[in-house]
Design a protein around this motif. Structure first.
Motif, PDB file in Angstrom:
ATOM      1  N   LEU A  73      46.798  35.012  28.409  1.00  0.00           N
ATOM      2  CA  LEU A  73      46.618  36.418  28.770  1.00  0.00           C
ATOM      3  C   LEU A  73      45.254  36.931  28.328  1.00  0.00           C
ATOM      4  O   LEU A  73      44.550  37.601  29.096  1.00  0.00           O
ATOM      5  CB  LEU A  73      47.742  37.262  28.152  1.00  0.00           C
ATOM      6  N   SER A  74      44.869  36.628  27.094  1.00  0.00           N
ATOM      7  CA  SER A  74      43.531  37.023  26.645  1.00  0.00           C
ATOM      8  C   SER A  74      42.460  36.293  27.444  1.00  0.00           C
ATOM      9  O   SER A  74      41.426  36.874  27.806  1.00  0.00           O
ATOM     10  CB  SER A  74      43.360  36.718  25.152  1.00  0.00           C
ATOM     11  N   GLY A  75      42.705  35.003  27.722  1.00  0.00           N
ATOM     12  CA  GLY A  75      41.744  34.229  28.501  1.00  0.00           C
ATOM     13  C   GLY A  75      41.570  34.778  29.893  1.00  0.00           C
ATOM     14  O   GLY A  75      40.442  34.859  30.400  1.00  0.00           O
ATOM     15  N   ALA A  76      42.665  35.184  30.536  1.00  0.00           N
ATOM     16  CA  ALA A  76      42.570  35.735  31.889  1.00  0.00           C
ATOM     17  C   ALA A  76      41.818  37.062  31.890  1.00  0.00           C
ATOM     18  O   ALA A  76      40.968  37.316  32.756  1.00  0.00           O
ATOM     19  CB  ALA A  76      43.966  35.913  32.480  1.00  0.00           C
ATOM     20  N   ALA A  77      42.126  37.932  30.910  1.00  0.00           N
ATOM     21  CA  ALA A  77      41.453  39.228  30.845  1.00  0.00           C
ATOM     22  C   ALA A  77      39.956  39.069  30.601  1.00  0.00           C
ATOM     23  O   ALA A  77      39.127  39.702  31.262  1.00  0.00           O
ATOM     24  CB  ALA A  77      42.088  40.089  29.752  1.00  0.00           C
ATOM     25  N   LEU A  78      39.600  38.204  29.653  1.00  0.00           N
ATOM     26  CA  LEU A  78      38.190  38.012  29.323  1.00  0.00           C
ATOM     27  C   LEU A  78      37.458  37.219  30.404  1.00  0.00           C
ATOM     28  O   LEU A  78      36.281  37.471  30.674  1.00  0.00           O
ATOM     29  CB  LEU A  78      38.066  37.316  27.971  1.00  0.00           C
ATOM     30  N   ALA A  79      38.144  36.250  31.009  1.00  0.00           N
ATOM     31  CA  ALA A  79      37.513  35.476  32.075  1.00  0.00           C
ATOM     32  C   ALA A  79      37.222  36.350  33.295  1.00  0.00           C
ATOM     33  O   ALA A  79      36.166  36.216  33.930  1.00  0.00           O
ATOM     34  CB  ALA A  79      38.398  34.297  32.466  1.00  0.00           C
ATOM     35  N   GLY A  80      38.151  37.230  33.640  1.00  0.00           N
ATOM     36  CA  GLY A  80      37.886  38.143  34.742  1.00  0.00           C
ATOM     37  C   GLY A  80      36.707  39.053  34.457  1.00  0.00           C
ATOM     38  O   GLY A  80      35.859  39.288  35.328  1.00  0.00           O
ATOM     39  N   LEU A  81      36.624  39.544  33.216  1.00  0.00           N
ATOM     40  CA  LEU A  81      35.491  40.382  32.838  1.00  0.00           C
ATOM     41  C   LEU A  81      34.193  39.590  32.863  1.00  0.00           C
ATOM     42  O   LEU A  81      33.163  40.075  33.362  1.00  0.00           O
ATOM     43  CB  LEU A  81      35.735  40.959  31.443  1.00  0.00           C
ATOM     44  N   GLY A  82      34.227  38.364  32.339  1.00  0.00           N
ATOM     45  CA  GLY A  82      33.017  37.538  32.342  1.00  0.00           C
ATOM     46  C   GLY A  82      32.553  37.200  33.744  1.00  0.00           C
ATOM     47  O   GLY A  82      31.350  37.248  34.036  1.00  0.00           O
ATOM     48  N   ALA A  83      33.488  36.868  34.629  1.00  0.00           N
ATOM     49  CA  ALA A  83      33.119  36.559  36.009  1.00  0.00           C
ATOM     50  C   ALA A  83      32.530  37.777  36.709  1.00  0.00           C
ATOM     51  O   ALA A  83      31.543  37.672  37.446  1.00  0.00           O
ATOM     52  CB  ALA A  83      34.345  36.046  36.770  1.00  0.00           C
ATOM     53  N   ALA A  84      33.126  38.937  36.478  1.00  0.00           N
ATOM     54  CA  ALA A  84      32.603  40.154  37.104  1.00  0.00           C
ATOM     55  C   ALA A  84      31.188  40.471  36.612  1.00  0.00           C
ATOM     56  O   ALA A  84      30.316  40.843  37.402  1.00  0.00           O
ATOM     57  CB  ALA A  84      33.541  41.329  36.813  1.00  0.00           C
ATOM     58  N   CYS A 127      47.630  43.480  27.712  1.00  0.00           N
ATOM     59  CA  CYS A 127      46.681  42.398  27.959  1.00  0.00           C
ATOM     60  C   CYS A 127      46.871  41.827  29.369  1.00  0.00           C
ATOM     61  O   CYS A 127      45.896  41.535  30.063  1.00  0.00           O
ATOM     62  CB  CYS A 127      46.866  41.312  26.909  1.00  0.00           C
ATOM     63  N   ALA A 128      48.135  41.681  29.792  1.00  0.00           N
ATOM     64  CA  ALA A 128      48.408  41.169  31.134  1.00  0.00           C
ATOM     65  C   ALA A 128      47.938  42.143  32.206  1.00  0.00           C
ATOM     66  O   ALA A 128      47.372  41.739  33.227  1.00  0.00           O
ATOM     67  CB  ALA A 128      49.908  40.896  31.285  1.00  0.00           C
ATOM     68  N   GLY A 129      48.151  43.438  31.976  1.00  0.00           N
ATOM     69  CA  GLY A 129      47.685  44.433  32.941  1.00  0.00           C
ATOM     70  C   GLY A 129      46.171  44.435  33.074  1.00  0.00           C
ATOM     71  O   GLY A 129      45.636  44.519  34.183  1.00  0.00           O
ATOM     72  N   VAL A 130      45.472  44.328  31.941  1.00  0.00           N
ATOM     73  CA  VAL A 130      44.010  44.271  31.978  1.00  0.00           C
ATOM     74  C   VAL A 130      43.550  43.005  32.683  1.00  0.00           C
ATOM     75  O   VAL A 130      42.544  43.008  33.407  1.00  0.00           O
ATOM     76  CB  VAL A 130      43.443  44.341  30.544  1.00  0.00           C
ATOM     77  N   ALA A 131      44.284  41.903  32.491  1.00  0.00           N
ATOM     78  CA  ALA A 131      43.929  40.647  33.151  1.00  0.00           C
ATOM     79  C   ALA A 131      43.991  40.792  34.671  1.00  0.00           C
ATOM     80  O   ALA A 131      43.100  40.318  35.391  1.00  0.00           O
ATOM     81  CB  ALA A 131      44.853  39.525  32.682  1.00  0.00           C
ATOM     82  N   VAL A 132      45.033  41.444  35.172  1.00  0.00           N
ATOM     83  CA  VAL A 132      45.163  41.645  36.616  1.00  0.00           C
ATOM     84  C   VAL A 132      43.999  42.486  37.145  1.00  0.00           C
ATOM     85  O   VAL A 132      43.391  42.168  38.176  1.00  0.00           O
ATOM     86  CB  VAL A 132      46.515  42.316  36.937  1.00  0.00           C
ATOM     87  N   VAL A 133      43.672  43.560  36.434  1.00  0.00           N
ATOM     88  CA  VAL A 133      42.588  44.444  36.873  1.00  0.00           C
ATOM     89  C   VAL A 133      41.240  43.719  36.833  1.00  0.00           C
ATOM     90  O   VAL A 133      40.437  43.810  37.770  1.00  0.00           O
ATOM     91  CB  VAL A 133      42.559  45.712  36.006  1.00  0.00           C
ATOM     92  N   SER A 134      40.975  42.992  35.738  1.00  0.00           N
ATOM     93  CA  SER A 134      39.674  42.331  35.602  1.00  0.00           C
ATOM     94  C   SER A 134      39.517  41.200  36.614  1.00  0.00           C
ATOM     95  O   SER A 134      38.427  41.008  37.170  1.00  0.00           O
ATOM     96  CB  SER A 134      39.506  41.797  34.178  1.00  0.00           C
ATOM     97  N   VAL A 152      38.660  30.964  44.253  1.00  0.00           N
ATOM     98  CA  VAL A 152      37.443  30.546  43.549  1.00  0.00           C
ATOM     99  C   VAL A 152      37.379  31.187  42.175  1.00  0.00           C
ATOM    100  O   VAL A 152      37.123  30.533  41.159  1.00  0.00           O
ATOM    101  CB  VAL A 152      36.198  30.906  44.384  1.00  0.00           C
ATOM    102  N   VAL A 153      37.622  32.492  42.133  1.00  0.00           N
ATOM    103  CA  VAL A 153      37.550  33.218  40.856  1.00  0.00           C
ATOM    104  C   VAL A 153      38.653  32.761  39.913  1.00  0.00           C
ATOM    105  O   VAL A 153      38.400  32.450  38.738  1.00  0.00           O
ATOM    106  CB  VAL A 153      37.639  34.734  41.109  1.00  0.00           C
ATOM    107  N   LEU A 154      39.891  32.703  40.403  1.00  0.00           N
ATOM    108  CA  LEU A 154      41.012  32.324  39.539  1.00  0.00           C
ATOM    109  C   LEU A 154      40.894  30.875  39.089  1.00  0.00           C
ATOM    110  O   LEU A 154      41.216  30.546  37.943  1.00  0.00           O
ATOM    111  CB  LEU A 154      42.329  32.543  40.280  1.00  0.00           C
ATOM    112  N   GLY A 155      40.450  29.985  39.985  1.00  0.00           N
ATOM    113  CA  GLY A 155      40.311  28.580  39.613  1.00  0.00           C
ATOM    114  C   GLY A 155      39.277  28.366  38.535  1.00  0.00           C
ATOM    115  O   GLY A 155      39.509  27.645  37.554  1.00  0.00           O
ATOM    116  N   ALA A 156      38.114  29.013  38.685  1.00  0.00           N
ATOM    117  CA  ALA A 156      37.069  28.885  37.668  1.00  0.00           C
ATOM    118  C   ALA A 156      37.497  29.528  36.361  1.00  0.00           C
ATOM    119  O   ALA A 156      37.273  28.974  35.276  1.00  0.00           O
ATOM    120  CB  ALA A 156      35.775  29.529  38.176  1.00  0.00           C
TER     121      ALA A 156
END
Length: 252
Positions: A147-158, A231-238, A104-108
């Motif tokens: 990579l930037s999108g994944a990092a920021l999207a994870g932060l935004g979702a959280a 950026c990729a590492g932050v994306a995984v964490v976020s 759900v999180v990754l798809g959105a």
């Protein structure tokens, strides 16, 4: 005897299904906002053109304005979306589906980040033409955007899932985008030392740095790869934090 439950959906098929559903839903509702994000970034570059002539400052302005499109959609809008989903009880719908929370999180996140591709590309091309920067290495956007999108999207979702109220989720998304604007677009050399520390904590900074370095005549690709690696590492964490926040919000 009760009928046995169906097997739980696997991650990848569930992710694709959520991605396609979110993509079709956001295509109508979010495209006008994407135009706003693109015009905002182009307007910022035009304003900065009056005070920045060229060199490293011009590269920072173009790179920061391009990644700002990603921040507007992946961070700001996604925080608002998950905040609204939590407030309206929409998480109950996803909780009843036999799909992993990470899907759900990754798809959105992937759906929202996909909308940033045209706006970011247009901003980078127009900025390069405006400041007379070389466009030879703009292919680096292929790595910078996801990579930037994944990092920021994870932060935004959280942020959207952890905020106790929808209004606070919207506020957090706006503050995050403002931070990306102030810390990403303004040249780092002109910032106070204390502010530069905050800039290093922003996930989009490393995407901005990678894109800015690609405008050099002879880019140091090892440093560019290092920035993209961070950026990729932050994306995984976020994204992991967003998945945890989803599980926490769905069971409360």
């Amino acid at each position: 005897m009760p009928a046995p439950l169906a097997a739980r959906a696997r991650l990848f098929p569930a992710l694709v299904a959520v991605y396609r559903a979110q993509l079709s839903r956001a295509r109508v509702a979010r495209i006008p906002l994407l135009f706003v994000a693109t015009f905002q970034s182009i307007g910022i570059m035009i304003l900065m053109r009056g005070v920045v002539d060229g060199g490293s400052e011009a590269r920072a302005v173009v790179a920061g304005s391009s990644v700002l499109v990603v921040a507007f959609v992946a961070l700001n809008l996604l925080a608002q979306y998950f905040g609204q989903l939590r407030a309206s009880g929409g998480l109950d719908h996803y909780a009843t589906l036999p799909v992993p929370p990470s899907a759900v999180v990754l798809g959105a996140a992937a759906a929202y980040a996909s909308f940033t591709v045209p706006g970011t590309a247009v901003t980078a091309v127009m900025g390069s033409a405006l400041f007379q920067l070389p466009m030879t290495n703009l292919w680096i956007l292929i790595a910078v955007i996801p990579l930037s999108g994944a990092a920021l999207a994870g932060l935004g979702a959280a942020l959207g899932l952890l905020a106790p109220r929808q209004e606070l989720a919207t506020l957090c998304g706006q503050l995050g985008m403002s931070a990306a604007l102030l810390l990403g677009v303004l040249p780092a050399a002109r910032m106070p030392q204390v502010v530069s520390y905050a800039r290093d904590l922003l996930p989009s900074t490393y995407g901005v740095e990678a894109l800015a370095r690609s405008f050099d005549g002879q880019p140091d690709w090892w440093v560019v790869c290092a920035d993209l690696g961070v950026c990729a590492g932050v994306a995984v964490v976020s994204l992991a934090a967003a998945t945890w926040a989803y599980r926490r919000a769905a069971v409360r």
